[in-house]
Design a protein around this motif. Structure first.
Motif, PDB file in Angstrom:
ATOM      1  N   SER A  70     -14.028  22.600  31.526  1.00 60.09           N
ATOM      2  CA  SER A  70     -13.042  23.060  31.312  1.00 60.09           C
ATOM      3  C   SER A  70     -11.822  22.619  32.899  1.00 60.09           C
ATOM      4  CB  SER A  70     -12.852  24.628  31.870  1.00 60.09           C
ATOM      5  OG  SER A  70     -13.716  25.386  30.299  1.00 60.09           O
TER       6      SER A  70
ATOM      7  N   THR B  10      -6.770  32.623  25.970  1.00 61.33           N
ATOM      8  CA  THR B  10      -5.926  32.158  26.244  1.00 61.33           C
ATOM      9  C   THR B  10      -6.378  31.289  27.839  1.00 61.33           C
ATOM     10  OG1 THR B  10      -5.488  34.159  27.565  1.00 61.33           O
ATOM     11  CG2 THR B  10      -3.698  33.462  25.858  1.00 61.33           C
ATOM     12  N   ARG B  11      -5.632  30.540  29.119  1.00 66.69           N
ATOM     13  CA  ARG B  11      -6.150  29.293  29.815  1.00 66.69           C
ATOM     14  C   ARG B  11      -6.637  30.893  31.294  1.00 66.69           C
ATOM     15  NH1 ARG B  11      -7.053  24.490  30.171  1.00 66.69           N
ATOM     16  NH2 ARG B  11      -6.339  23.810  32.496  1.00 66.69           N
ATOM     17  N   SER B  12      -7.544  30.418  31.331  1.00 60.41           N
ATOM     18  CA  SER B  12      -7.526  31.754  32.589  1.00 60.41           C
ATOM     19  C   SER B  12      -6.703  31.583  34.337  1.00 60.41           C
ATOM     20  CB  SER B  12      -9.343  30.888  33.040  1.00 60.41           C
ATOM     21  OG  SER B  12      -9.377  31.731  33.779  1.00 60.41           O
ATOM     22  N   THR B  13      -6.482  32.312  34.002  1.00 57.79           N
ATOM     23  CA  THR B  13      -5.901  32.006  35.290  1.00 57.79           C
ATOM     24  C   THR B  13      -6.680  32.557  36.754  1.00 57.79           C
ATOM     25  OG1 THR B  13      -5.104  35.039  34.699  1.00 57.79           O
ATOM     26  CG2 THR B  13      -3.838  32.780  34.575  1.00 57.79           C
TER      27      THR B  13
ATOM     28  N   PRO C 248     -13.841  29.621  35.205  1.00 58.18           N
ATOM     29  CA  PRO C 248     -12.880  29.189  33.877  1.00 58.18           C
ATOM     30  C   PRO C 248     -13.221  30.133  31.851  1.00 58.18           C
ATOM     31  CG  PRO C 248     -13.741  27.166  34.749  1.00 58.18           C
ATOM     32  CD  PRO C 248     -13.962  28.841  35.093  1.00 58.18           C
ATOM     33  N   THR C 249     -12.709  30.222  31.193  1.00 58.66           N
ATOM     34  CA  THR C 249     -13.062  30.833  29.890  1.00 58.66           C
ATOM     35  C   THR C 249     -14.123  31.650  29.438  1.00 58.66           C
ATOM     36  OG1 THR C 249     -10.757  30.557  29.410  1.00 58.66           O
ATOM     37  CG2 THR C 249     -11.531  31.840  27.352  1.00 58.66           C
TER      38      THR C 249
ATOM     39  N   GLU D  98     -12.640  25.488  27.577  1.00 56.80           N
ATOM     40  CA  GLU D  98     -11.364  26.027  27.858  1.00 56.80           C
ATOM     41  C   GLU D  98      -9.952  25.508  27.418  1.00 56.80           C
ATOM     42  OE1 GLU D  98     -10.673  28.508  30.992  1.00 56.80           O
ATOM     43  OE2 GLU D  98      -8.864  27.086  31.640  1.00 56.80           O
ATOM     44  N   ASP D  99      -9.038  26.117  26.244  1.00 55.13           N
ATOM     45  CA  ASP D  99      -8.592  24.535  25.294  1.00 55.13           C
ATOM     46  C   ASP D  99      -7.572  24.174  26.915  1.00 55.13           C
ATOM     47  OD1 ASP D  99      -9.754  24.324  22.763  1.00 55.13           O
ATOM     48  OD2 ASP D  99      -8.253  25.909  22.362  1.00 55.13           O
ATOM     49  N   LEU D 100      -6.990  22.969  26.117  1.00 50.00           N
ATOM     50  CA  LEU D 100      -6.106  22.252  27.391  1.00 50.00           C
ATOM     51  C   LEU D 100      -4.965  23.254  27.607  1.00 50.00           C
ATOM     52  CD1 LEU D 100      -7.201  18.159  26.477  1.00 50.00           C
ATOM     53  CD2 LEU D 100      -7.172  19.929  28.575  1.00 50.00           C
ATOM     54  N   PRO D 101      -4.060  23.262  28.041  1.00 50.62           N
ATOM     55  CA  PRO D 101      -1.973  23.656  27.868  1.00 50.62           C
ATOM     56  C   PRO D 101      -1.831  23.840  26.610  1.00 50.62           C
ATOM     57  CG  PRO D 101      -3.031  22.377  30.153  1.00 50.62           C
ATOM     58  CD  PRO D 101      -4.830  22.477  29.457  1.00 50.62           C
TER      59      PRO D 101
END
Ligand SMILES: [Zn+2]
Lengths: 214, 218
Positions: A34, A85-88, A92-93, B138-141
């Motif tokens: 990730s 959604t992408r982790s902020t 990471p998710t 995690e998926d890419l943006p």
């Protein structure tokens, strides 16, 4: 993208692509990937190898009504779940999913000497935990019966082999006896997985003992 | 769509420089005739079009073609990975149902149809057969929202084809080791051992095919 120097090995990427790694290791791999475009690209290669192996593995005839049964599955299925959604945060998710949130959701438990941990629930032989090591502190010297993966999520640590910053993963095996020391500055948070449960079980009491003696 | 691929199909023996084997090439193609008719690029492009037809039109005829090709191979792969026949059957059906449901997420400039379906099969296998959880990156943006560039898609199909050829062209023993690694039939120490060779093999003989594949994925 962060400046990552220490990457996953081919063995780990191939094992993750094949789906044969223990869950604890898969979590470290998924978390590193990730954060790391390079390992993401290498993983895609090993998945392509898997696709070609599957295509060539030999066909087994499907049941006569297989297509109709599959159409029925499709008709009855719920719509595909929304993409995560992408982790902020700093997790990471995939790691967030195991912790139930980011850094502030971790239920830390002290193991002495200021070092804290949270063991994450996984199936299989290997275990994985989050470690919180105060800046400048050492994790007591320990060897490995099997493989230990340590992925840095915040801060940094160093041992006699090298310096490991955010996103870096150290892959240690039996040969490595090391004393990781968290760098000065920010406390170090890392995700550590090991496939040697027996050694791991004796690891905690030994840490506690050492700290009591200090 | 993808009509220009017609001119790029390679029939017959592949050029030798694809995996740097030089003159051994003829020996190889004669030695394993059953493995040589590898999936060619036009077939790979056809699968992509079938997935897009499922995505855009819920095209059941396209799905039936995809099913006829992939379902028995997924089932065969699962059986060789140790699954019982009925479990492999059920899992293969689930995989194809997932292909239908997730067709909109397929991005052929990032993964070939075979690669993408393999990852679905692998995840289903872990879920249904091993009953374990599978952490996914995690998926890419940048999602697969935009239609991928056709040239990228064709290049990736061609490079995946060459990768398949490079694997098929390996000496029997080496190919078997790589297969066993993917069937979950190889211990990690075996993988790590020098004598185990699958990684050494990948690094040398398949490396070039993988490098080209990676290049086409960018
Ligand atoms: Zn990496």
């Amino acid at each position: 993208m962060k400046d990552i120097k220490h990457h996953l090995t081919d063995q780990l990427l191939m094992g993750y692509a094949a789906g044969t790694l223990p869950e604890a290791f898969s979590l470290v791999v998924a978390t590193h990937v990730s954060l790391c475009d390079e390992c993401r690209a290498r993983l895609a290669e090993y998945e392509a190898v898997g696709g070609e192996i599957m295509m060539d593995a030999g066909a087994a005839p499907m049941a006569e009504d297989a297509l109709a049964s599959t159409m029925a599955l499709i008709a009855n299925a719920n719509p595909a779940p929304k993409q995560e959604t992408r982790s902020t945060g700093i997790f990471p998710t995939p790691l967030r999913d195991y912790v139930g949130g980011d850094k502030d959701a971790v239920r830390w438990r002290s193991v002495g000497g200021g070092v804290k941990q949270m063991i994450l629930s996984t199936e299989g032989e290997a275990t994985v935990r989050l470690l919180h090591i105060p800046a400048g502190s050492a994790v007591p010297d320990h060897g490995h019966n099997g493989t230990e993966l340590t992925l840095v999520l915040q801060g940094a640590f160093a041992d006699h082999t090298d310096h490991f910053g955010v996103g870096d993963v150290e892959v240690a095996n039996e040969d490595l006896d090391h004393t990781p020391v968290a760098a000065e500055g920010e406390d170090c948070i890392c995700l550590a997985a090991t496939d040697a449960p027996l050694k791991f079980n004796s690891f905690l009491p030994r840490i506690a003992q050492k700290f009591v003696k200090i | 769509m993808f009509v220009q691929s017609e001119t790029q199909i390679q029939d017959g023996p592949v050029p030798v420089d694809h995996y740097g084997q030089g003159q051994n090439h003829n020996v190889r193609t004669k030695r394993k005739p059953s493995r040589v008719p590898n999936t060619d690029t036009s077939q790979r492009i056809a699968w992509i079009e079938e997935i897009f037809a499922i995505r855009d039109k819920q095209d059941q005829a396209a799905f039936a073609r995809l099913f006829a090709h992939f379902a028995p191979r997924i089932k065969g792969f699962l059986i060789r990975s140790g699954a019982a026949d009925d479990m492999a059957e059920e899992c293969a059906q689930e995989v194809l149902a997932t292909v239908w449901r997730k067709a909109a997420l397929f991005d052929p400039s990032r993964a070939s149809a075979a690669t993408w379906i393999f990852t679905i099969a692998r995840n289903r296998q872990i879920d249904m057969i091993r009953r374990a959880r599978r952490p996914e990156p995690e998926d890419l943006p940048w999602g697969p929202d935009a239609e991928p560039d056709q040239e990228d898609v064709i290049a990736l199909s061609q490079e995946t084809e060459k990768l398949g050829e490079a694997i098929a062209a390996l000496p029997e023993k080496q190919r078997e080791l790589i297969e066993r690694a993917y069937f979950g039939d190889l211990s990690h120490s075996e993988i790590a051992e020098q004598t185990g060779l699958p990684l050494g093999t990948i690094k040398s003989r398949i490396r070039l095919a993988l490098d080209r594949l990676r290049h086409s994925m960018r």
